[in-house]
Write a protein that holds these residues in place. Structure first.
Motif, short mmCIF file in Angstrom:
data_model
loop_
_atom_site.label_atom_id
_atom_site.label_comp_id
_atom_site.label_asym_id
_atom_site.label_seq_id
_atom_site.Cartn_x
_atom_site.Cartn_y
_atom_site.Cartn_z
N PRO A 115 -2.94 9.14 3.64
CA PRO A 115 -1.77 10.00 3.83
C PRO A 115 -1.01 9.72 5.12
O PRO A 115 0.19 9.97 5.20
N ASN A 116 -1.67 9.19 6.15
CA ASN A 116 -1.00 8.93 7.44
C ASN A 116 -0.55 7.48 7.59
O ASN A 116 -0.29 7.04 8.71
N LEU A 117 -0.43 6.75 6.48
CA LEU A 117 -0.07 5.34 6.58
C LEU A 117 1.33 5.16 7.15
O LEU A 117 1.56 4.26 7.98
N THR A 118 2.27 5.98 6.73
CA THR A 118 3.65 5.87 7.22
C THR A 118 3.99 6.95 8.24
O THR A 118 5.17 7.13 8.58
N ALA A 119 2.99 7.68 8.73
CA ALA A 119 3.24 8.73 9.72
C ALA A 119 3.41 8.14 11.10
O ALA A 119 3.05 6.98 11.36
N ASP A 120 3.98 8.93 12.02
CA ASP A 120 4.23 8.48 13.38
C ASP A 120 2.98 8.70 14.23
O ASP A 120 2.91 9.60 15.07
N VAL A 121 1.96 7.85 13.98
CA VAL A 121 0.68 7.92 14.70
C VAL A 121 0.28 6.52 15.13
O VAL A 121 0.98 5.54 14.85
N GLY A 122 -0.87 6.42 15.80
CA GLY A 122 -1.35 5.13 16.25
C GLY A 122 -1.81 4.24 15.10
O GLY A 122 -1.88 4.66 13.93
N PHE A 123 -2.16 2.99 15.44
CA PHE A 123 -2.55 2.03 14.41
C PHE A 123 -3.85 2.46 13.71
O PHE A 123 -3.96 2.41 12.49
N ILE A 124 -4.83 2.92 14.48
CA ILE A 124 -6.11 3.32 13.89
C ILE A 124 -5.97 4.64 13.15
O ILE A 124 -6.55 4.83 12.07
N ASP A 125 -5.19 5.58 13.73
CA ASP A 125 -5.02 6.89 13.09
C ASP A 125 -4.23 6.81 11.79
O ASP A 125 -4.32 7.72 10.97
N SER A 126 -3.46 5.74 11.60
CA SER A 126 -2.71 5.61 10.34
C SER A 126 -3.63 5.35 9.14
O SER A 126 -3.21 5.53 8.00
N PHE A 127 -4.89 4.95 9.39
CA PHE A 127 -5.85 4.73 8.31
C PHE A 127 -6.89 5.87 8.23
O PHE A 127 -7.90 5.72 7.55
N ARG A 128 -6.63 6.98 8.90
CA ARG A 128 -7.50 8.15 8.84
C ARG A 128 -6.68 9.36 8.41
O ARG A 128 -5.56 9.52 8.91
N PRO A 129 -7.20 10.21 7.54
CA PRO A 129 -8.37 10.04 6.66
C PRO A 129 -8.05 9.10 5.51
O PRO A 129 -6.90 8.71 5.32
N LEU A 130 -9.09 8.77 4.73
CA LEU A 130 -8.90 7.83 3.63
C LEU A 130 -8.07 8.44 2.52
O LEU A 130 -7.22 7.74 1.92
N TYR A 131 -8.27 9.73 2.22
CA TYR A 131 -7.49 10.40 1.19
C TYR A 131 -7.50 11.90 1.44
O TYR A 131 -8.34 12.43 2.19
N THR A 132 -6.56 12.59 0.79
CA THR A 132 -6.50 14.06 0.81
C THR A 132 -6.22 14.55 -0.60
O THR A 132 -5.50 13.88 -1.36
N HIS A 133 -6.81 15.70 -0.94
CA HIS A 133 -6.64 16.25 -2.29
C HIS A 133 -6.41 17.76 -2.21
O HIS A 133 -7.12 18.46 -1.48
N LEU A 173 0.83 -1.21 0.00
CA LEU A 173 0.00 0.00 0.00
C LEU A 173 0.86 1.26 0.00
O LEU A 173 0.56 2.24 -0.69
N ALA A 174 1.93 1.22 0.78
CA ALA A 174 2.82 2.38 0.84
C ALA A 174 3.45 2.67 -0.52
O ALA A 174 3.56 3.83 -0.94
N VAL A 175 3.83 1.62 -1.23
CA VAL A 175 4.42 1.81 -2.57
C VAL A 175 3.35 2.23 -3.57
O VAL A 175 3.58 3.12 -4.41
N ALA A 176 2.16 1.60 -3.49
CA ALA A 176 1.09 1.89 -4.46
C ALA A 176 0.61 3.33 -4.33
O ALA A 176 0.31 3.99 -5.33
N ARG A 177 0.51 3.87 -3.12
CA ARG A 177 0.04 5.23 -2.94
C ARG A 177 1.03 6.24 -3.53
O ARG A 177 0.61 7.26 -4.09
N CYS A 178 2.31 5.93 -3.43
CA CYS A 178 3.31 6.81 -4.04
C CYS A 178 3.21 6.78 -5.57
O CYS A 178 3.30 7.82 -6.24
N ILE A 179 2.98 5.58 -6.14
CA ILE A 179 2.84 5.45 -7.61
C ILE A 179 1.60 6.19 -8.08
O ILE A 179 1.62 6.89 -9.10
N LEU A 180 0.48 6.04 -7.33
CA LEU A 180 -0.76 6.73 -7.69
C LEU A 180 -0.58 8.25 -7.65
O LEU A 180 -1.06 8.96 -8.55
N PHE A 181 0.11 8.74 -6.66
CA PHE A 181 0.37 10.18 -6.57
C PHE A 181 1.17 10.67 -7.76
O PHE A 181 0.87 11.72 -8.35
N LEU A 182 2.20 9.91 -8.15
CA LEU A 182 3.04 10.31 -9.28
C LEU A 182 2.26 10.31 -10.59
O LEU A 182 2.40 11.22 -11.42
#
Length: 392
Positions: free
Chosen positions: A258-276, A233-242
């Motif tokens: 956007p918070n998948l690889t951020a320094d947050v909790g397990f649940i917060d890493s899946f919030r929000p679903l996307y940013t534009h 998922l981390a690789v795919a999101r970077c490819i999609l952004f590019l």
């Protein structure tokens, strides 16, 4: 000679070790824990040994009894007395402070001389200003104290170090005592036991029953798949952004999780679903409009200043032209004024005594000046004609 401690003494020391508030510091290059005597006495007076049981007396009844018992523990080397030694500042800092103090004294002397020369008026004004500032400061402090939740200023604590004390006696007060007795806590013992059993169970995995081995196998595969999916998922999101960034020419910034690889909790890493975010010409035009709206008042002020300058120049030129025109007009109208005055005089003479006309002060002054001039001219002519008559 110091004997071995009894079970009761060990139990009391263990209770005191884990319930009395302690602090840690360095002593002779080692990390040690220390406590204060008065807090240890309070802790033991609140313990079960301070309460009397059926048929038995309480071990701790007064503070003196607690002090005597703690002296026994000290002699059996559960802890020892230490001395607080405050750390002195280095010589460099002391020299700097002395230099600063000297500079302050010199500047204070110069200020005093200047203030004496200036006089008492400035001193009174300064005193009044200081009073006003003090009043304002008191009001602000009162407001700060009244408002709840305002953080208090941190008090600077002086640093100190511990050294062994020569007189090893337990005293009730602010004396410092360093722990020597360091038993293992039950929680650490339980965690170590669980870790050891888990390692042994993992090494005995071939001896497990078949059903347990299959279950553990599926759990390990599921955990591996979960970790791999997060990496993908981390690789795919970077490819999609590019891809979106290249197709839109850098105008659209789309991030999935956007918070998948951020320094947050397990649940917060899946919030929000996307940013534009859209960073295109519209955003630039809005910025330009804002900048233009800010610049417009500046240009208006500059135009006003230019127009005012022109008006000032025209105003300066007008009085000069007016002076020239008045000078030329005065020469032309000098002849006509005399004729008008003669007509006016004839009208006054021909009119009856009851006829009056309104005359301004300026006209009266001009008439008087002209009459004086005419009288002087007549006297000069008479003086010129007299010598001719005398010669004849």
């Amino acid at each position: 000679e110091v004997g071995e401690p009894f079970k009761e003494e060990k139990a009391v020391a263990k209770y005191l070790r884990f319930n009395c508030p302690t602090k840690s510091t360095n002593m002779m290059g080692h990390r040690v824990d220390y406590f204060i005597a008065s807090k240890a006495v309070d802790c033991l007076l609140d313990s079960k040994w301070a309460k009397a049981k059926k048929g038995e007396e309480a071990l701790f009844t007064t503070r003196e009894s607690v002090v005597d018992y703690c002296n026994r523990l000290l002699k059996k080397q559960f802890f020892h007395r230490a001395l607080k030694v405050m750390k002195m500042k280095p010589d460099k800092d002391a020299k700097k402070e002395k230099e600063k103090e000297k500079g302050k004294t010199e500047s204070g002397k110069e200020d005093e001389k200047k203030s004496k020369k200036d006089g008492g008026k400035e001193e009174k004004a300064k005193k009044e200003k200081e009073k006003e500032k003090k009043k304002d400061g008191e009001k602000e402090e009162g407001k700060k104290d009244e408002t709840p939740g305002t953080p208090k200023k941190k008090e600077t604590k002086r640093k100190f170090k511990l050294e062994p004390h020569e007189d090893q006696v337990f005293l009730d007060g602010n004396e410092v005592y360093v722990w020597i007795y360091d038993p293992v806590h039950f929680k650490t013992f339980a965690m170590g036991l669980i870790l050891v059993t888990a390692v042994i169970a993992a090494t005995l995995f071939p001896l497990w029953p078949a059903e347990m081995r299959v279950g553990v196998y599926y759990l390990s595969v599921g955990a591996g798949c979960f970790v791999a999916s997060i990496l993908l998922l981390a690789v795919a999101r970077c490819i999609l952004f590019l891809i979106i960034w290249l197709i839109t020419g850098g105008r659209h910034h789309f991030w999935f999780l956007p918070n998948l690889t951020a320094d947050v909790g397990f649940i917060d890493s899946f919030r929000p679903l996307y940013t534009h975010e859209y960073k295109g010409p519209k955003a630039d035009s809005k910025k330009d409009e804002k900048s233009e709206s800010k610049k417009q008042p500046k240009f208006d002020s500059e135009e006003k200043s230019d127009s005012e300058k022109k008006e000032d120049e025209d105003g300066k030129a007008d009085p000069l032209g007016g002076l020239g025109s008045e000078a030329s007009g005065g020469e032309r109208n000098s002849d006509t004024d005399s004729d008008r005055r003669e007509d006016d005089r004839s009208q006054h003479s021909s009119g009856n005594g009851n006829d009056f006309e309104m005359i301004t002060k300026e006209e009266l002054d001009q008439q008087t000046d002209e009459e004086d001039c005419e009288e002087e001219e007549e006297e000069e002519e008479e003086q010129d004609t007299r010598p001719l008559h005398e010669q004849s």
